[in-house]
Design a protein around this motif. Structure first.
Motif, PDB file in Angstrom:
ATOM      1  N   ASP B 182       0.810  -1.221   0.000  1.00 54.77           N
ATOM      2  CA  ASP B 182       0.000   0.000   0.000  1.00 54.77           C
ATOM      3  C   ASP B 182       0.843   1.271   0.000  1.00 54.77           C
ATOM      4  N   THR B 183       1.903   1.264   0.834  1.00 55.15           N
ATOM      5  CA  THR B 183       2.723   2.478   0.937  1.00 55.15           C
ATOM      6  C   THR B 183       3.372   2.828  -0.401  1.00 55.15           C
ATOM      7  N   PHE B 184       3.842   1.791  -1.121  1.00 54.82           N
ATOM      8  CA  PHE B 184       4.508   2.058  -2.406  1.00 54.82           C
ATOM      9  C   PHE B 184       3.517   2.663  -3.404  1.00 54.82           C
ATOM     10  N   PHE B 186       0.920   4.475  -2.672  1.00 57.39           N
ATOM     11  CA  PHE B 186       0.658   5.863  -2.290  1.00 57.39           C
ATOM     12  C   PHE B 186       1.834   6.793  -2.624  1.00 57.39           C
ATOM     13  N   ILE B 187       3.066   6.269  -2.499  1.00 56.46           N
ATOM     14  CA  ILE B 187       4.241   7.088  -2.837  1.00 56.46           C
ATOM     15  C   ILE B 187       4.203   7.436  -4.326  1.00 56.46           C
ATOM     16  N   PHE B 189       1.620   7.473  -6.239  1.00 55.62           N
ATOM     17  CA  PHE B 189       0.477   8.350  -6.501  1.00 55.62           C
ATOM     18  C   PHE B 189       0.810   9.805  -6.142  1.00 55.62           C
ATOM     19  N   ALA B 190       1.530   9.987  -5.023  1.00 61.67           N
ATOM     20  CA  ALA B 190       1.903  11.350  -4.610  1.00 61.67           C
ATOM     21  C   ALA B 190       2.783  12.005  -5.671  1.00 61.67           C
ATOM     22  N   ILE B 191       3.746  11.218  -6.197  1.00 68.89           N
ATOM     23  CA  ILE B 191       4.640  11.777  -7.229  1.00 68.89           C
ATOM     24  C   ILE B 191       3.827  12.117  -8.481  1.00 68.89           C
ATOM     25  N   VAL B 193       0.703  12.936  -8.615  1.00 72.07           N
ATOM     26  CA  VAL B 193      -0.160  14.100  -8.390  1.00 72.07           C
ATOM     27  C   VAL B 193       0.589  15.397  -8.683  1.00 72.07           C
ATOM     28  N   ILE B 194       1.840  15.474  -8.206  1.00 72.69           N
ATOM     29  CA  ILE B 194       2.554  16.753  -8.412  1.00 72.69           C
ATOM     30  C   ILE B 194       3.239  16.818  -9.777  1.00 72.69           C
ATOM     31  N   LEU B 199      -2.173  19.169  -9.762  1.00 72.15           N
ATOM     32  CA  LEU B 199      -2.327  20.355  -8.911  1.00 72.15           C
ATOM     33  C   LEU B 199      -2.302  21.652  -9.706  1.00 72.15           C
ATOM     34  N   PHE B 200      -1.424  21.703 -10.697  1.00 68.33           N
ATOM     35  CA  PHE B 200      -1.298  22.929 -11.511  1.00 68.33           C
ATOM     36  C   PHE B 200      -0.702  22.542 -12.867  1.00 68.33           C
TER      37      PHE B 200
END
Lengths: 282, 272
Positions: B182-184, B186-187, B189-191, B193-194, B199-200
């Motif tokens: 799960d953590t991998f 999410f990591i 996914f975070a990358i 997203v930005i 976000l922009f």
């Protein structure tokens, strides 16, 4: 003839603990269990801390990118927004540490029928369901939020008085209460449909609004997220009190009033849901 | 085997996928409705920024900025991987994947078909909320007049969907080796997203960062097709971008096949 003690009344009898002490003792045991359980999976525990830190860094990066193109968002300067982002992290991670996993697990308790067992225990069911586990990893998130707030204060040359710090802490408690009450209310809908998890996770989207400066919003959007789903009060009011930026003292009363109202509504929803509960497994 | 039975086999998978995801229609509707809230907040936030700036910000007029967020909302609804990676992880953890090793069906093809069926249902359900939202902001949205732009957008969105799927598929297959995946996820996914432009728009970043990002797969997961639609990426830049996107999609496909082959060798059929 059997010997009885000479004076029965002299036998020390442990008085029943008061309801408050009883619950504190239970909570102590629950916390200890959670920490022991988390420590069994150390790598995973550390990785989750890293994931949370990464998401926080991402929010700060968003602020940095926006302020590389502008000086202000409505009345909010760069470091004020950083302060808000930090405070929002403190509130959200505190909520996560204490409540999130427990509230999300409610639909699972309903689905598996484990709720029957929880309802039978001699302790307030909502207390037990809401505080069953804690997530100690989220406390690092709280500290990172505080560290960012301290840095922002330094950049703003803001030296808060003790009453600003205490007031901020107290108002954060009401912010956390809003998150908890709304999430609990939504989770109670899992009594109606076990596929309600989507609704609970949908609420997570609303968290994003809490870290945005309220002055950027006007009209129906602002009214809806202040007096309907009070996301724009959760972190904005504590930060505005902390940075001496309140438009009027009424904002404090709105935060406290909405928090109490949300809690009462969630209690009402919970009782209604319990009354309809017919158990899944038996 | 003749191509016809293969086609009919995956058509059956598609039909099963549509039926099982339709069971989650309320869930999907809630998800797409809730997703509109942060989207509205972001648009209003930019409006406040533009009101203070009094002109263009970072080379974008206000209408273009709003258009960007509308376009990525549509592309995201078409291509985002929501549940597929978690389902693959669960298949491996619970040993359910054993049955696919015994059946004459390719697991990657099976999952890809399910992903398409899931997207189809999600898109149909979110058509109403997203459609109303886009209609509300229609004055900001300028549709490209040039048919070449449209065909590039369609190609790029299709590649985005494949790239998203292959990356998520490879990532989920790590469950063959690591229990707590799960953590991998999410990591990553975070990358995404930005660096993917959630976000922009990425071209408001300094040019050096944008140029470096252009060689990574992340912009091709969302930003790139949107920038084609808004005609901010044109000419040779567009051709080069499409080339890189095709390249990354092929690499991701290769990695997915490779990880699958290695993973099956590692597989212990726990619980199966």
């Amino acid at each position: 003839m059997k010997n009885f003690p000479e004076n029965l009344s002299a036998t020390p009898v442990k008085p029943p603990p008061s309801a408050g002490r009883h619950h504190v003792a239970i909570y102590g045991a629950l916390c200890r269990n959670s920490i022991i359980r988390d420590m069994q999976f150390k790598t995973n525990f550390l990785l989750w801390i890293f994931v949370e830190a990464l998401w926080f860094a991402l929010q700060l990066a968003f602020v940095a990118v926006i302020y590389s193109h502008t000086d202000r968002i409505a009345t909010w300067t760069r470091w004020e927004v950083v302060l808000l982002t930090g405070a929002s992290q403190v509130i959200q991670q505190s909520f996560q540490a204490l409540f999130l996993n427990n509230v999300v697990a409610l639909s699972e308790h309903v689905r598996t029928g484990r709720l029957d067992f929880l309802l039978l225990l001699p302790v307030n069911a909502r207390f037990l369901i809401s505080l069953r586990t804690i997530d100690p990893g989220s406390l690092f998130g709280v500290f990172s939020g505080l560290a960012v707030m301290a840095y922002a204060c330094r950049q703003m040359q803001l030296v808060p008085d003790w009453h600003q710090i205490a007031g901020f802490g107290l108002l954060c408690v009401f912010g956390i209460l809003i998150h908890y009450s709304l999430m609990f209310l939504l989770a109670s809908t899992s009594f109606l449909s076990v596929k309600a998890q989507g609704i609970v996770w949908g609420y997570y989207n609303l968290f994003n609004i809490a870290r945005l400066p309220d002055a950027a919003f006007r009209g129906p959007f602002r009214a809806c997220f202040t007096f309907g789903i009070p996301m724009l009060l959760v972190s904005n009011v504590p930060v505005k009190y902390f940075a001496d930026k309140l438009d009027s003292p009424q904002e404090i009363f709105w935060l406290i009033g909405m928090a109490v109202l949300c809690f009462l509504v969630s209690e009402f929803g919970w009782r209604r849901a319990l009354a309809r509960y017919t158990s899944a497994s038996s | 085997m003749t191509p016809l039975p293969i086609f009919s086999k995956y058509r059956q998978v598609l039909s099963i996928g549509v039926q099982s995801t339709l069971a989650y229609r309320i869930n999907f509707l809630c998800r797409s409705l809730f997703a509109l809230v942060p989207l509205t907040a972001t648009i209003l936030l930019w409006r406040a920024i533009y009101a203070g700036a009094g002109g263009d910000v970072a080379g974008y007029a206000l209408e273009q900025m709003i258009s960007y967020y509308l376009v990525i909302a549509i592309i995201d609804a078409l291509t985002a991987v929501n549940e597929d990676d978690w389902q693959i992880v669960a298949d491996i953890r619970d040993g359910r994947i054993s049955q696919f090793l015994l059946k004459p069906i390719d697991y990657l093809g099976y999952r890809l078909t399910l992903y398409f069926s899931g997207r189809l249902v999600y898109w149909l359900i979110s058509l109403l909320p997203i459609g109303c939202f886009v209609f509300f902001y229609r004055e900001n949205l300028q549709l490209p007049a040039n048919p070449t732009v449209w065909s590039s957008v369609v190609l790029s969105v299709a590649l985005t969907a494949l790239l998203q799927f292959f990356i998520s598929f490879s990532m989920a297959l790590l469950a063959f080796w690591v229990l707590e995946i799960d953590t991998f996820i999410f990591i990553l996914f975070a990358i995404e997203v930005i660096a993917g432009g959630h976000l922009f728009p990425l071209d408001i970043l300094p040019a050096a960062i944008l140029n470096a990002l252009a060689w990574t797969p992340f912009p091709y997961l969302l930003y790139f097709p949107a920038s084609i639609f808004l005609e901010r990426t044109t000419g040779t830049e567009l051709l080069l971008g499409l080339g890189i996107q095709i390249g990354w999609t092929l690499i991701a496909f290769g990695v997915a096949c490779f990880v699958w082959r290695r993973g099956v060798r590692q597989y212990e059929a726990a619980g199966g």
